[in-house]
Design a protein around this motif. Structure first.
Motif, PDB file in Angstrom:
ATOM      1  N   ARG A 174      33.567  48.008  39.712  1.00 41.62           N
ATOM      2  CA  ARG A 174      34.224  46.836  40.192  1.00 41.62           C
ATOM      3  C   ARG A 174      32.899  46.001  40.561  1.00 41.62           C
ATOM      4  NH1 ARG A 174      34.122  45.453  45.590  1.00 41.62           N
ATOM      5  NH2 ARG A 174      34.112  46.981  47.080  1.00 41.62           N
ATOM      6  N   ARG A 175      33.476  44.542  40.434  1.00 40.07           N
ATOM      7  CA  ARG A 175      32.359  43.491  40.840  1.00 40.07           C
ATOM      8  C   ARG A 175      32.450  43.525  42.479  1.00 40.07           C
ATOM      9  NH1 ARG A 175      35.170  38.787  36.881  1.00 40.07           N
ATOM     10  NH2 ARG A 175      34.205  39.927  35.089  1.00 40.07           N
ATOM     11  N   PRO A 198      36.973  43.267  37.515  1.00 40.10           N
ATOM     12  CA  PRO A 198      37.447  42.568  38.469  1.00 40.10           C
ATOM     13  C   PRO A 198      38.329  43.412  39.282  1.00 40.10           C
ATOM     14  CG  PRO A 198      37.708  41.714  36.392  1.00 40.10           C
ATOM     15  CD  PRO A 198      37.311  43.017  36.166  1.00 40.10           C
TER      16      PRO A 198
END
Length: 283
Positions: A174-175, A198
């Motif tokens: 994940r970011r 995201p």
């Protein structure tokens, strides 16, 4: 894994609804699908967004062999489930788990830890990590088989274990605003997938899993297990977040091995959690 992610010479992306699922199955399973034809962070994002689908497929396969094995003994059910999933994934995640075990166990500074992570030889610490993790998986799934009582309960619990373990891989990817939650190499498999997913996609999969599992447990007459499943999702998520932060801090970044290691560790956590919950809460 990284060997299946090399460029094929075609520089155009396919439709995301096909490219994502096909690519992740070609990377993480023995299914001979042709996935992406160009490999970049867009490919990585699309593929890792679909990684729980691999968990669904492996969960269904593991549930089937668990039901067959449980006719003889719960232990056989657990062993068969673990073996068939490892064969279906070409044992690739065990390699990552072993490498991470050696690197973390060295207590070396980040630069040296990354060298250990890249070493193709497995040491005692890595071997121990693999053995202990697989023992927990087998014991947990055997406990599920013993406590389930009904085939539908067994199938739902086993499927949940593998869906959650693959969902946890999205936690690695994940970011994040953290400077350490980045690929520590500009090349290789990790550069394609780390920091690409995201947060809302991670949350969407968790919400979908909770909706399906809650409805399924209630339909099976075990509403307490619906609550337990929500707690297990929280445990898996917190465990995954803590492990990813630790790996990122110790290595100064993340790579593909970190993803494989987390998949195996969270499979063990989820299996043990369901084994502990079913005897108390299942109808």
């Amino acid at each position: 894994m990284s060997g299946k992610a090399g460029p094929s010479g075609d520089a155009s992306h396919g439709h995301p609804l096909w490219e994502g699922p096909a690519t992740i199955f070609s990377w993480l399973s023995v299914v001979p699908l042709r996935g992406a034809r160009v490999f970049d962070t867009t490919t990585g994002r699309r593929a890792m967004t679909c990684v729980p689908l691999v968990g669904c497929a492996f969960g269904g396969l593991a549930a089937l062999v668990s039901m067959l094995g449980s006719l003889a003994s719960p232990v056989l059910a657990g062993v068969l489930a673990v073996v068939v999933v490892q064969l279906a994934s070409r044992l690739m995640h065990l390699d990552g788990l072993a490498d991470v075990g050696d690197a973390l166990g060295s207590y070396a500074p980040p630069e040296r830890a990354r060298e250990i992570l890249a070493d193709r030889y497995t040491g005692a610490l890595g071997s121990g990590a693999v053995v202990l993790t697989l023992l927990c998986q087998v014991a947990g799934l055997a406990g599920v088989a013993e406590a389930a009582g009904r085939p539908a309960v067994l199938a739902l619990a086993v499927c949940s274990v593998y869906v959650l373990s693959r969902w946890a891989a999205m936690v690695v990817c994940r970011r994040s605003s953290s400077p350490t939650r980045r690929p520590f190499s500009a090349t290789g498999f990790g550069a394609l997938i780390i920091a690409t997913v995201p947060r809302w996609r991670l949350a969407a999969w968790a919400g979908g899993f909770l909706a399906v599992s809650t409805g399924s447990w209630c339909a099976l007459g075990a509403p307490a297990m619906a609550v337990a499943s929500a707690v297990i999702v929280l445990v898996v998520w917190l465990s995954a977040e803590a492990t990813v932060r630790h790996m990122a801090r110790r290595f100064g970044g993340l790579n593909g091995d970190c993803t494989g290691a987390l998949i195996e560790m969270t499979a063990a956590i989820a299996a043990v959690a369901y084994a502990l919950s079913l005897p108390l809460l299942a109808a």
